[in-house]
Design an enzyme around this catalytic site. Structure first.
Site, PDB file in Angstrom:
ATOM      1  CD  GLU A  88       1.500   0.396   6.926  1.00 40.10           C
ATOM      2  OE1 GLU A  88       1.197   0.448   5.780  1.00 40.10           O
ATOM      3  OE2 GLU A  88       1.300  -0.650   7.576  1.00 40.10           O
ATOM      4  CG  ASP A  89      -1.523   1.591   3.062  1.00 43.17           C
ATOM      5  OD1 ASP A  89      -1.085   1.364   4.097  1.00 43.17           O
ATOM      6  OD2 ASP A  89      -2.301   0.806   2.228  1.00 43.17           O
TER       7      ASP A  89
ATOM      8  CE  LYS B 131     -10.284   3.994   7.258  1.00 41.08           C
ATOM      9  NZ  LYS B 131     -10.803   2.549   6.845  1.00 41.08           N
TER      10      LYS B 131
ATOM     11  NE  ARG C 260      -2.306  -3.100  -4.028  1.00 38.96           N
ATOM     12  CZ  ARG C 260      -2.203  -3.222  -2.920  1.00 38.96           C
ATOM     13  NH1 ARG C 260      -2.360  -2.194  -1.977  1.00 38.96           N
ATOM     14  NH2 ARG C 260      -2.552  -4.487  -2.280  1.00 38.96           N
TER      15      ARG C 260
ATOM     16  N   GLY D  44       0.800  -1.375   0.011  1.00 35.47           N
ATOM     17  CA  GLY D  44      -0.116  -0.239  -0.113  1.00 35.47           C
ATOM     18  C   GLY D  44       0.849   1.332   0.063  1.00 35.47           C
TER      19      GLY D  44
ATOM     20  CG  PHE E 114     -12.639  -0.208   2.599  1.00 34.71           C
ATOM     21  CD1 PHE E 114     -11.921  -0.739   3.462  1.00 34.71           C
ATOM     22  CD2 PHE E 114     -12.698  -0.189   1.241  1.00 34.71           C
ATOM     23  CE1 PHE E 114     -10.971  -1.414   2.789  1.00 34.71           C
ATOM     24  CE2 PHE E 114     -11.624  -0.998   0.655  1.00 34.71           C
ATOM     25  CZ  PHE E 114     -10.595  -1.636   1.609  1.00 34.71           C
TER      26      PHE E 114
ATOM     27  CG  ASP F  59      -5.828  -3.596  -1.877  1.00 29.67           C
ATOM     28  OD1 ASP F  59      -5.391  -3.075  -0.668  1.00 29.67           O
ATOM     29  OD2 ASP F  59      -6.012  -4.908  -2.026  1.00 29.67           O
TER      30      ASP F  59
ATOM     31  CG  ASP G  94      -7.316   0.424   9.907  1.00 32.96           C
ATOM     32  OD1 ASP G  94      -6.523  -0.327  10.429  1.00 32.96           O
ATOM     33  OD2 ASP G  94      -8.191  -0.290   9.229  1.00 32.96           O
ATOM     34  CB  THR G  95      -6.889  -1.598  14.246  1.00 34.24           C
ATOM     35  OG1 THR G  95      -5.848  -2.312  13.656  1.00 34.24           O
ATOM     36  CG2 THR G  95      -8.323  -1.945  13.520  1.00 34.24           C
ATOM     37  N   GLY G  96      -4.321   0.008  14.166  1.00 33.60           N
ATOM     38  CA  GLY G  96      -2.672   0.091  14.632  1.00 33.60           C
ATOM     39  C   GLY G  96      -2.300  -1.010  15.107  1.00 33.60           C
TER      40      GLY G  96
HETATM   41  N1  HPA Z   1      -8.887   0.981   2.416  1.00 33.65           N
HETATM   42  C1  HPA Z   1      -7.920   0.069   1.913  1.00 33.65           C
HETATM   43  N2  HPA Z   1      -7.021  -0.815   2.903  1.00 33.65           N
HETATM   44  C2  HPA Z   1      -7.254  -0.442   4.084  1.00 33.65           C
HETATM   45  C3  HPA Z   1      -7.928   0.537   4.685  1.00 33.65           C
HETATM   46  C4  HPA Z   1      -8.853   1.154   3.806  1.00 33.65           C
HETATM   47  O1  HPA Z   1      -9.662   1.946   4.423  1.00 33.65           O
HETATM   48  N3  HPA Z   1      -7.892   0.310   5.999  1.00 33.65           N
HETATM   49  C5  HPA Z   1      -6.948  -0.829   6.329  1.00 33.65           C
HETATM   50  N4  HPA Z   1      -6.363  -1.005   5.125  1.00 33.65           N
HETATM   51 MG    MG Z   2      -5.362  -4.180   1.068  1.00 34.96          MG
END
Ligand code: HPA
Ligand code: MG
Length: 179
Positions: free
Chosen positions: A101-102, A133, A167, A47, A154, A161, A105-107
């Site tokens: 990182e892209d 997030k 992507r 990502g 999402f 992706d 979220d949860t970490g």
């Molecule tokens: N989109 C794509 N990949 C992800 C996301 C998301 O919102 N959150 C964690 N991986």
């Molecule tokens: Mg993915």
């Protein structure tokens, strides 16, 4: 224009120009913060590739680029599981490593990465994430460079992706409501 990827519809969320503008600001901050350090940008595959590619060109310092592959996501729901799938043998000892990182979220993935990277005895470890997030985040460690804080919905594009597609979109899209 909305994008249809697999079975889902996504709407434009953050434009290419907003992204580019923000990445330049992050690059300038990193340039300020790491003068005279042995700097490594460690991209987490897949990502981060697009963010890392733009970010490294916005940093006016000598630096190394490294990649590490882990996977933790299937579909639009986190599996909650992190597994390292590729060996990593680069030398990080005594270097300042910025994990790129892209998304955080949860970490969980980043928590795992921080522990793993420390085993390579870097001088310092920082985090740069394109997206964050906060509503999903379950940890206490701090994120040093954040592109955008976004709601817990999402998203795809700019490296992220949905089941391997999306992507290459140069802007960010979010899942259309009610799906
Ligand atoms: N989109 C794509 N990949 C992800 C996301 C998301 O919102 N959150 C964690 N991986
Ligand atoms: Mg993915």
């Amino acid at each position: 224009m909305n994008q249809f990827i697999h079975d889902k519809e996504f709407e434009p969320f953050v434009s290419e120009s907003k992204i580019q503008e923000r990445v330049k600001v992050l690059g300038a901050q990193i340039t300020q913060d790491f003068q005279g350090k042995k700097l490594v940008l460690l991209g987490i595959l897949k990502g981060s590739y697009m963010f890392l590619s733009d970010l490294c060109r916005a940093i006016e310092l000598p630096l190394e680029i490294s990649f590490l592959r882990i996977s933790s996501y299937e579909g639009t729901q986190t599996t909650g599981e992190v597994k390292q799938v590729a060996g990593f043998h680069d030398d990080l000892s005594g270097k300042t490593v910025i994990i790129v990182e892209d998304i955080v979220d949860t970490g969980i993935s980043m928590d795992y990465l921080l522990k793993e990277i420390k085993k390579y005895q870097p001088a310092d470890v920082k985090i740069a994430t394109f997206l964050y997030k906060p509503d999903a985040f379950r940890f206490k460690y701090s994120l040093d460079y954040v592109g955008f804080e976004i709601p817990n919905k999402f998203v795809v594009g700019y490296g992220l992706d949905y089941n391997d597609l999306g992507r290459n979109l140069p802007e960010l899209y979010q899942l259309v409501n009610s799906q």
